[in-house]
Design a protein around this motif. Structure first.
Motif, PDB file in Angstrom:
ATOM      1  N   LEU A  99      11.909  -3.599   8.064  1.00 21.99           N
ATOM      2  CA  LEU A  99      11.320  -2.796   6.988  1.00 21.99           C
ATOM      3  C   LEU A  99      10.984  -1.375   7.437  1.00 21.99           C
ATOM      4  N   ARG A 100      10.494  -1.213   8.657  1.00 20.46           N
ATOM      5  CA  ARG A 100      10.193   0.139   9.146  1.00 20.46           C
ATOM      6  C   ARG A 100      11.468   0.956   9.351  1.00 20.46           C
ATOM      7  N   GLU A 101      12.505   0.331   9.884  1.00 26.58           N
ATOM      8  CA  GLU A 101      13.780   1.046  10.052  1.00 26.58           C
ATOM      9  C   GLU A 101      14.348   1.441   8.698  1.00 26.58           C
ATOM     10  N   TRP A 102      14.250   0.558   7.722  1.00 22.84           N
ATOM     11  CA  TRP A 102      14.738   0.876   6.384  1.00 22.84           C
ATOM     12  C   TRP A 102      13.944   2.042   5.793  1.00 22.84           C
ATOM     13  N   ALA A 103      12.622   1.956   5.845  1.00 20.97           N
ATOM     14  CA  ALA A 103      11.774   2.982   5.221  1.00 20.97           C
ATOM     15  C   ALA A 103      11.956   4.352   5.871  1.00 20.97           C
ATOM     16  N   ASN A 104      12.152   4.382   7.167  1.00 20.78           N
ATOM     17  CA  ASN A 104      12.215   5.650   7.912  1.00 20.78           C
ATOM     18  C   ASN A 104      13.637   6.045   8.297  1.00 20.78           C
ATOM     19  N   ARG A 105      14.630   5.474   7.665  1.00 15.89           N
ATOM     20  CA  ARG A 105      16.014   5.704   8.072  1.00 15.89           C
ATOM     21  C   ARG A 105      16.399   7.185   8.056  1.00 15.89           C
ATOM     22  N   PHE A 106      16.023   7.910   7.047  1.00 13.17           N
ATOM     23  CA  PHE A 106      16.451   9.302   6.921  1.00 13.17           C
ATOM     24  C   PHE A 106      15.465  10.277   7.527  1.00 13.17           C
ATOM     25  N   GLU A 107      14.193   9.947   7.453  1.00 11.21           N
ATOM     26  CA  GLU A 107      13.123  10.714   8.083  1.00 11.21           C
ATOM     27  C   GLU A 107      11.858   9.893   7.969  1.00 11.21           C
ATOM     28  N   PRO A 110       6.288  10.278   4.404  1.00 11.10           N
ATOM     29  CA  PRO A 110       5.060  11.073   4.370  1.00 11.10           C
ATOM     30  C   PRO A 110       3.818  10.176   4.486  1.00 11.10           C
ATOM     31  N   ALA A 111       2.701  10.768   4.899  1.00 10.34           N
ATOM     32  CA  ALA A 111       1.475  10.018   5.177  1.00 10.34           C
ATOM     33  C   ALA A 111       0.984   9.218   3.972  1.00 10.34           C
ATOM     34  N   ASP A 112       1.049   9.785   2.763  1.00  6.34           N
ATOM     35  CA  ASP A 112       0.556   9.042   1.599  1.00  6.34           C
ATOM     36  C   ASP A 112       1.437   7.838   1.281  1.00  6.34           C
ATOM     37  N   LEU A 113       2.735   7.970   1.466  1.00  2.24           N
ATOM     38  CA  LEU A 113       3.636   6.834   1.281  1.00  2.24           C
ATOM     39  C   LEU A 113       3.409   5.809   2.389  1.00  2.24           C
ATOM     40  N   ALA A 114       3.224   6.259   3.615  1.00  2.00           N
ATOM     41  CA  ALA A 114       2.955   5.336   4.725  1.00  2.00           C
ATOM     42  C   ALA A 114       1.712   4.494   4.434  1.00  2.00           C
ATOM     43  N   ARG A 115       0.675   5.096   3.881  1.00  2.00           N
ATOM     44  CA  ARG A 115      -0.544   4.349   3.521  1.00  2.00           C
ATOM     45  C   ARG A 115      -0.252   3.295   2.458  1.00  2.00           C
ATOM     46  N   ASP A 116       0.500   3.675   1.446  1.00  2.48           N
ATOM     47  CA  ASP A 116       0.824   2.730   0.382  1.00  2.48           C
ATOM     48  C   ASP A 116       1.703   1.587   0.896  1.00  2.48           C
ATOM     49  N   LEU A 117       2.671   1.917   1.738  1.00  2.00           N
ATOM     50  CA  LEU A 117       3.522   0.876   2.324  1.00  2.00           C
ATOM     51  C   LEU A 117       2.706  -0.042   3.227  1.00  2.00           C
ATOM     52  N   ARG A 119      -0.480  -0.833   2.928  1.00  2.00           N
ATOM     53  CA  ARG A 119      -1.313  -1.686   2.072  1.00  2.00           C
ATOM     54  C   ARG A 119      -0.495  -2.767   1.355  1.00  2.00           C
ATOM     55  N   GLU A 120       0.628  -2.389   0.780  1.00  2.00           N
ATOM     56  CA  GLU A 120       1.386  -3.306  -0.083  1.00  2.00           C
ATOM     57  C   GLU A 120       2.445  -4.124   0.650  1.00  2.00           C
ATOM     58  N   MET A 121       2.913  -3.630   1.791  1.00  2.00           N
ATOM     59  CA  MET A 121       4.025  -4.289   2.468  1.00  2.00           C
ATOM     60  C   MET A 121       3.626  -4.804   3.847  1.00  2.00           C
ATOM     61  N   PHE A 122       3.101  -3.924   4.683  1.00  2.00           N
ATOM     62  CA  PHE A 122       2.870  -4.314   6.075  1.00  2.00           C
ATOM     63  C   PHE A 122       1.595  -5.138   6.269  1.00  2.00           C
ATOM     64  N   ASP A 123       0.534  -4.871   5.524  1.00  2.00           N
ATOM     65  CA  ASP A 123      -0.679  -5.694   5.642  1.00  2.00           C
ATOM     66  C   ASP A 123      -0.409  -7.142   5.226  1.00  2.00           C
ATOM     67  N   PRO A 124       0.243  -7.394   4.081  1.00  2.00           N
ATOM     68  CA  PRO A 124       0.562  -8.786   3.737  1.00  2.00           C
ATOM     69  C   PRO A 124       1.492  -9.452   4.764  1.00  2.00           C
ATOM     70  N   LEU A 125       2.403  -8.676   5.322  1.00  2.00           N
ATOM     71  CA  LEU A 125       3.295  -9.195   6.360  1.00  2.00           C
ATOM     72  C   LEU A 125       2.484  -9.632   7.579  1.00  2.00           C
ATOM     73  N   ALA A 126       1.461  -8.867   7.924  1.00  2.00           N
ATOM     74  CA  ALA A 126       0.654  -9.149   9.115  1.00  2.00           C
ATOM     75  C   ALA A 126      -0.165 -10.429   8.991  1.00  2.00           C
ATOM     76  N   VAL A 127      -0.518 -10.837   7.769  1.00  2.00           N
ATOM     77  CA  VAL A 127      -1.352 -12.034   7.606  1.00  2.00           C
ATOM     78  C   VAL A 127      -0.555 -13.262   7.167  1.00  2.00           C
ATOM     79  N   ALA A 128       0.719 -13.097   6.890  1.00  2.57           N
ATOM     80  CA  ALA A 128       1.529 -14.228   6.436  1.00  2.57           C
ATOM     81  C   ALA A 128       1.676 -15.255   7.556  1.00  2.57           C
ATOM     82  N   GLY A 129       1.522 -16.504   7.201  1.00  2.00           N
ATOM     83  CA  GLY A 129       1.711 -17.580   8.165  1.00  2.00           C
ATOM     84  C   GLY A 129       3.179 -17.899   8.378  1.00  2.00           C
TER      85      GLY A 129
END
Length: 173
Positions: A99-107, A110-117, A119-129
């Motif tokens: 997911l990080r390689e996909w999101a940052n593939r071209f550059e 930005p910080a506001d998008l990183a925060r949203d990602l 919260r919505e993508m990486f935090d749930p990934l971190a707690v998934a069993g």
């Protein structure tokens, strides 16, 4: 079991709504998150995946049509081609890397998008069993106009402590 899943909402993050340094950065990228609650108990992951596939929220072509309760498409695939056994169990590190390689593939995003990602993508990934990845299903599984997505990454996150399944799709079109 599928009738026992309760859709709790979700999030849609459209990269077009953020300002990138490079004007050629992809504005055609997005993340769709759907959260569903399941009842506690000793239901296995295979049953949870089957319930998710059978749920109306799964019937989304991710091409502007939205959820169609009787829809035949899921992303680029025919719904009938998606079964619990086509999902691969993956670890947190692999999921995060994809997911990080996909999101940052071209550059870098930005910080506001990183925060949203986060919260919505990486935090749930971190707690998934348990984390499952839908891989390539082959040409016969792609529906009649399924080639609109240049990248399509789907993960199912199972968090038993929260009794929640998160369907996470990150794609380009």
């Amino acid at each position: 079991m599928q009738n026992e899943l309760t859709h709790e909402g979700g999030a849609f993050i459209n990269f077009r709504n953020y300002t990138f340094q490079d004007s050629k950065s992809p504005a055609f990228r997005w993340v769709d998150v759907k959260r569903l609650r399941f009842p506690g108990g000793s239901v296995g992951d295979t049953e949870l995946l089957a319930a998710l596939i059978g749920h109306e929220q799964f019937r989304d072509d991710y091409a502007g049509g939205g959820v169609l309760p009787d829809g035949l498409r899921h992303g680029p695939y025919w719904v009938r081609a998606v079964t619990p056994d086509v999902y691969e169990s993956v670890d947190r590190e692999k999921s995060d890397r994809i997911l990080r390689e996909w999101a940052n593939r071209f550059e870098d995003v930005p910080a506001d998008l990183a925060r949203d990602l986060q919260r919505e993508m990486f935090d749930p990934l971190a707690v998934a069993g348990h984390i499952y990845h839908l891989g390539e299903l082959g040409d016969e599984a792609i529906h009649d106009w399924g080639g609109v997505h240049t990248d399509f990454h789907e993960f199912v996150l199972i968090d038993r402590s929260a009794e929640r399944i998160t369907l996470l799709v990150a794609a380009d079109d």
